[in-house]
Enzyme design. Sequence first.
Site, PDB file in Angstrom:
ATOM      1  CB  SER A  61      -0.901   0.009   1.236  1.00  0.00           C
ATOM      2  OG  SER A  61      -1.684  -1.168   1.275  1.00  0.00           O
TER       3      SER A  61
HETATM    4  N1  SAM Z   1      -0.384  -5.014   4.142  1.00  0.00           N
HETATM    5  C1  SAM Z   1       0.351  -5.277   2.933  1.00  0.00           C
HETATM    6  C2  SAM Z   1       1.706  -4.647   2.923  1.00  0.00           C
HETATM    7  O1  SAM Z   1       2.057  -3.962   3.903  1.00  0.00           O
HETATM    8  O2  SAM Z   1       2.434  -4.881   1.956  1.00  0.00           O
HETATM    9  C3  SAM Z   1      -0.410  -4.910   1.685  1.00  0.00           C
HETATM   10  C4  SAM Z   1      -1.547  -5.830   1.464  1.00  0.00           C
HETATM   11  S1  SAM Z   1      -2.092  -6.054  -0.181  1.00  0.00           S
HETATM   12  C5  SAM Z   1      -2.858  -4.500  -0.494  1.00  0.00           C
HETATM   13  C6  SAM Z   1      -3.430  -7.185   0.192  1.00  0.00           C
HETATM   14  C7  SAM Z   1      -2.968  -8.561   0.540  1.00  0.00           C
HETATM   15  O3  SAM Z   1      -4.089  -9.284   1.058  1.00  0.00           O
HETATM   16  C8  SAM Z   1      -2.460  -9.360  -0.637  1.00  0.00           C
HETATM   17  O4  SAM Z   1      -1.166  -9.825  -0.381  1.00  0.00           O
HETATM   18  C9  SAM Z   1      -3.461 -10.497  -0.775  1.00  0.00           C
HETATM   19  O5  SAM Z   1      -2.905 -11.712  -1.246  1.00  0.00           O
HETATM   20  C10 SAM Z   1      -3.945 -10.630   0.661  1.00  0.00           C
HETATM   21  N2  SAM Z   1      -5.232 -11.299   0.831  1.00  0.00           N
HETATM   22  C11 SAM Z   1      -6.367 -11.214   0.096  1.00  0.00           C
HETATM   23  N3  SAM Z   1      -7.337 -11.984   0.625  1.00  0.00           N
HETATM   24  C12 SAM Z   1      -6.815 -12.561   1.745  1.00  0.00           C
HETATM   25  C13 SAM Z   1      -7.327 -13.462   2.741  1.00  0.00           C
HETATM   26  N4  SAM Z   1      -8.583 -13.928   2.719  1.00  0.00           N
HETATM   27  N5  SAM Z   1      -6.497 -13.830   3.742  1.00  0.00           N
HETATM   28  C14 SAM Z   1      -5.228 -13.376   3.805  1.00  0.00           C
HETATM   29  N6  SAM Z   1      -4.685 -12.544   2.890  1.00  0.00           N
HETATM   30  C15 SAM Z   1      -5.469 -12.125   1.887  1.00  0.00           C
END
Ligand code: SAM
Length: 223
Positions: A61
């Site tokens: 993000s």
């Molecule tokens: N917080 C992260 C960072 O600091 O880099 C950015 C997160 S990214 C915008 C969203 C993440 O959520 C992705 O890596 C995606 O694979 C994960 N994601 C989506 N659905 C999910 C779920 N049900 N459980 C765990 N992770 C999930």
Amino acid sequence: MNFEELRRTLVRTLELEGIVRSPLVKEALLNVPREEFVPPHLREYAYQDSPLPIGYGQTISAPHMVAIMTEELRVQPGNRVLEVGTGSGYQAAVLAYIASRSPRGHVVTIERIPQLAVFAKQNLEHAGLYHYVTLLVGDGSVGAPSYGPFDRIIVTAAAPKIPRALVEQLKPGGRMVIPVGSRWSQVLAVVTKSEDGSIRTEYGTPCVFVPLIGREGWKHNII
Ligand code: SAM
């Protein structure tokens, strides 16, 4: 590149914009090296205020969004924190920096894509914060009941609705920040659980996140 100087300039800008407000969030952003959490070929852009690709259709993000969510979460030293959506591990590192300033503070973070969990583990190790983080692979839309309850919960992927399981895993007095809305645009919801267990939800900052895929999220990834 002088990453420290770039980091200081970015944090100063976020402060002037009124996004970074509390000393704890400021200190965390000044001390967690974002360049360790982006793919090596994108390191020169680490202090640009934008999301960056981390592979598998996912992103780290933008710094202003990390700052807004961390401020909204009001995380305190000693808190037990759950993050859903580890991605690069950067947000988990910022939370761990703050939570670990008091002995019992800890972050549990869940990622559904195993390769990203490996990437995040390496990044957290390089930043010296892995010790304060438990990294799980799985569907975080249902939380991590055996690791809870939590003082704070942050979801960094867009949910169609607030997952009931996550509300259940909040401690009385706890607080959750989660982007809720359609696949293409959301607002940040702040959910608070009072000491008597009653729930209050407020909707604020508009945002755009990749989808939360899972049992209490979206069913498929169509990106
Ligand atoms: N917080 C992260 C960072 O600091 O880099 C950015 C997160 S990214 C915008 C969203 C993440 O959520 C992705 O890596 C995606 O694979 C994960 N994601 C989506 N659905 C999910 C779920 N049900 N459980 C765990 N992770 C999930």
